[in-house]
Design a protein around this motif. Structure first.
Motif, PDB file in Angstrom:
ATOM      1  N   GLU A 175      -3.884   4.819  -9.078  1.00 38.68           N
ATOM      2  CA  GLU A 175      -2.480   5.184  -9.289  1.00 38.68           C
ATOM      3  C   GLU A 175      -1.546   4.190  -8.599  1.00 38.68           C
ATOM      4  O   GLU A 175      -1.808   3.747  -7.474  1.00 38.68           O
ATOM      5  CB  GLU A 175      -2.215   6.595  -8.750  1.00 38.68           C
ATOM      6  N   MET A 188       2.754   3.210  -7.823  1.00 35.03           N
ATOM      7  CA  MET A 188       4.136   3.684  -7.802  1.00 35.03           C
ATOM      8  C   MET A 188       5.071   2.489  -7.902  1.00 35.03           C
ATOM      9  O   MET A 188       4.851   1.468  -7.250  1.00 35.03           O
ATOM     10  CB  MET A 188       4.445   4.459  -6.520  1.00 35.03           C
ATOM     11  N   CYS A 211       3.748  -0.662  -5.583  1.00 37.24           N
ATOM     12  CA  CYS A 211       2.681  -0.446  -4.600  1.00 37.24           C
ATOM     13  C   CYS A 211       1.503   0.278  -5.246  1.00 37.24           C
ATOM     14  O   CYS A 211       1.652   0.945  -6.276  1.00 37.24           O
ATOM     15  CB  CYS A 211       3.182   0.338  -3.392  1.00 37.24           C
ATOM     16  N   ARG A 212       0.347   0.123  -4.631  1.00 41.78           N
ATOM     17  CA  ARG A 212      -0.812   0.932  -5.028  1.00 41.78           C
ATOM     18  C   ARG A 212      -0.688   2.245  -4.278  1.00 41.78           C
ATOM     19  O   ARG A 212      -0.739   2.281  -3.049  1.00 41.78           O
ATOM     20  CB  ARG A 212      -2.117   0.222  -4.681  1.00 41.78           C
ATOM     21  N   TYR A 213      -0.552   3.333  -5.020  1.00 47.73           N
ATOM     22  CA  TYR A 213      -0.242   4.618  -4.403  1.00 47.73           C
ATOM     23  C   TYR A 213      -1.504   5.398  -4.040  1.00 47.73           C
ATOM     24  O   TYR A 213      -1.455   6.334  -3.244  1.00 47.73           O
ATOM     25  CB  TYR A 213       0.631   5.434  -5.352  1.00 47.73           C
ATOM     26  N   ASP A 267       5.268  13.106 -10.988  1.00 48.75           N
ATOM     27  CA  ASP A 267       3.876  13.560 -11.021  1.00 48.75           C
ATOM     28  C   ASP A 267       3.650  14.548 -12.167  1.00 48.75           C
ATOM     29  O   ASP A 267       2.648  14.462 -12.895  1.00 48.75           O
ATOM     30  CB  ASP A 267       3.526  14.201  -9.678  1.00 48.75           C
ATOM     31  N   LEU A 290       5.346   6.799 -11.603  1.00 49.89           N
ATOM     32  CA  LEU A 290       3.951   6.955 -11.199  1.00 49.89           C
ATOM     33  C   LEU A 290       3.090   6.582 -12.392  1.00 49.89           C
ATOM     34  O   LEU A 290       3.246   7.153 -13.486  1.00 49.89           O
ATOM     35  CB  LEU A 290       3.659   8.381 -10.744  1.00 49.89           C
ATOM     36  N   ASN A 341       0.827  -1.211   0.000  1.00 48.87           N
ATOM     37  CA  ASN A 341       0.000   0.000   0.000  1.00 48.87           C
ATOM     38  C   ASN A 341       0.866   1.268   0.000  1.00 48.87           C
ATOM     39  O   ASN A 341       2.095   1.193   0.020  1.00 48.87           O
ATOM     40  CB  ASN A 341      -0.971   0.001   1.187  1.00 48.87           C
ATOM     41  N   ARG A 342       0.208   2.418  -0.009  1.00 51.26           N
ATOM     42  CA  ARG A 342       0.913   3.699  -0.087  1.00 51.26           C
ATOM     43  C   ARG A 342       1.838   3.889   1.113  1.00 51.26           C
ATOM     44  O   ARG A 342       2.977   4.360   0.960  1.00 51.26           O
ATOM     45  CB  ARG A 342      -0.113   4.846  -0.134  1.00 51.26           C
ATOM     46  N   GLY A 382       4.810   1.935   0.656  1.00 52.10           N
ATOM     47  CA  GLY A 382       5.537   2.512  -0.468  1.00 52.10           C
ATOM     48  C   GLY A 382       6.367   3.705  -0.045  1.00 52.10           C
ATOM     49  O   GLY A 382       7.535   3.839  -0.438  1.00 52.10           O
ATOM     50  N   ARG A 383       5.773   4.595   0.758  1.00 53.60           N
ATOM     51  CA  ARG A 383       6.511   5.766   1.244  1.00 53.60           C
ATOM     52  C   ARG A 383       7.678   5.342   2.134  1.00 53.60           C
ATOM     53  O   ARG A 383       8.764   5.924   2.092  1.00 53.60           O
ATOM     54  CB  ARG A 383       5.573   6.678   2.027  1.00 53.60           C
ATOM     55  N   LEU A 430       9.493  12.559  -6.758  1.00 54.54           N
ATOM     56  CA  LEU A 430       8.081  12.245  -6.941  1.00 54.54           C
ATOM     57  C   LEU A 430       7.359  13.385  -7.671  1.00 54.54           C
ATOM     58  O   LEU A 430       6.458  13.140  -8.479  1.00 54.54           O
ATOM     59  CB  LEU A 430       7.415  11.985  -5.590  1.00 54.54           C
TER      60      LEU A 430
END
Length: 301
Positions: A222, A224, A216-218, A285, A176, A150-151, A154-155, A281
């Motif tokens: 979306e 990443m 991951c699902r950002y 983006d 992205l 997950n986000r 990911g972070r 990022l």
């Protein structure tokens, strides 16, 4: 100190302690300085599967399999070598039974002269707690719908991998990826169709990623993808391959109808001179918006 003397010692100091120990629902035992059982409560009888009279005088190697017995014995040795209290968790494997997780709470006790005379232990089954912990850990790490990271994770990984890239002065990029016309899919075919598209997309991205990449699902539609040891030129090539794989997907929804998906992709590269992952990022983006504005279904950087 034998079992009778220990009982007398406990009764002299705590008249109701033995009754309390026997009434407690979790296993309790006590051992002498030679690591042999002096006694136990009813719950420990059930835990071992033997009567109290069959347990007294034996050591753990006579009651348990070799591997757990070795773990128990080593911790007992450590406790008597350093008197006081001891708390630890360990899995317990039993032949023909599921593995359980237990927490040991142990302490040494002394005789009338104040000398260490043995140890007392309590066993608490924490299997359900461990199962819940794993569930919560999975919820905190993986996306519930797609099954990929997950986000939040990911972070976390982005920070770690960028720090490593900066330390080693090695290239790293981030992709992205945003599915094109996803709102239209939801509005036209319903959210179940949208969920199917997200699941298949996530599976494809994860399947075709390199071993050291991170997917991951950002958020929303979306995704990443972090690409360690990858220059911007290489990242663009990898992004084009992802795009090609997504174009080949045929996602069957209700009534046998098949959907095909495309995506817009933005690529950002970490500037090792500044090591600002947020700027990387931001680059990705902005490149993603550029891809959208230029007609979608393409890679920009």
């Amino acid at each position: 100190m034998n079992d009778e003397v220990l009982h007398q010692l406990l009764e002299d100091n705590h008249q109701v302690l033995l009754l309390v120990i026997d009434a407690l629902p979790f296993p309790i035992y006590y051992k002498d300085l030679n690591f042999r059982y002096l006694g136990c409560n009813r719950a420990y009888e059930e835990y071992v599967g033997l009567q109290r009279e069959q347990i007294i005088g034996k050591d753990v190697f006579e009651l348990f399999d070799k591997i757990p017995a070795s773990i128990f014995h080593a911790s007992d040795q450590e406790l008597l070598a350093n008197p006081g209290t001891q708390i630890y968790e360990t899995p317990v494997h039993r032949a023909g039974e599921e593995t359980i997780y237990v927490k040991f709470h142990k302490a040494t006790f002394v005789d009338e002269q104040g000398n260490v005379a043995g140890l007392l232990g309590a066993i608490i089954d924490i299997t359900e707690q461990k199962i819940l912990e794993k569930k919560f850990q999975r919820l905190a790490t993986y996306d519930d719908l797609t099954g990929i990271y997950n986000r939040r994770e990911g972070r976390k990984q982005l920070k770690k991998l960028c720090q490593e890239a900066t330390r080693r002065q090695r290239p790293i990029c981030a992709i992205l990826l945003d599915l094109d016309n996803f709102k239209q899919i939801n509005d036209t075919f319903g959210h179940d169709a949208g969920d199917a598209v997200l699941k298949r997309t996530a599976r494809a991205l994860d399947r075709y990623s390199r071993a050291h990449d991170f997917v991951c699902r950002y958020g929303g539609e979306e995704f990443m993808i972090i690409l360690p040891e990858t220059s911007k030129q290489q990242a663009v090539q990898i992004a084009e391959r992802y795009l090609a794989q997504l174009r080949q997907l045929e996602i069957e929804i209700m009534h046998g109808e098949v959907l095909q998906v495309t995506a817009s992709i933005g690529v950002g590269e970490l500037d090792l001179a500044f090591s600002d992952r947020e700027m990387m990022l931001k680059q990705a983006d902005l490149a993603l918006y550029k891809a959208k504005n230029e007609g979608k279904n393409r890679v920009c950087c």
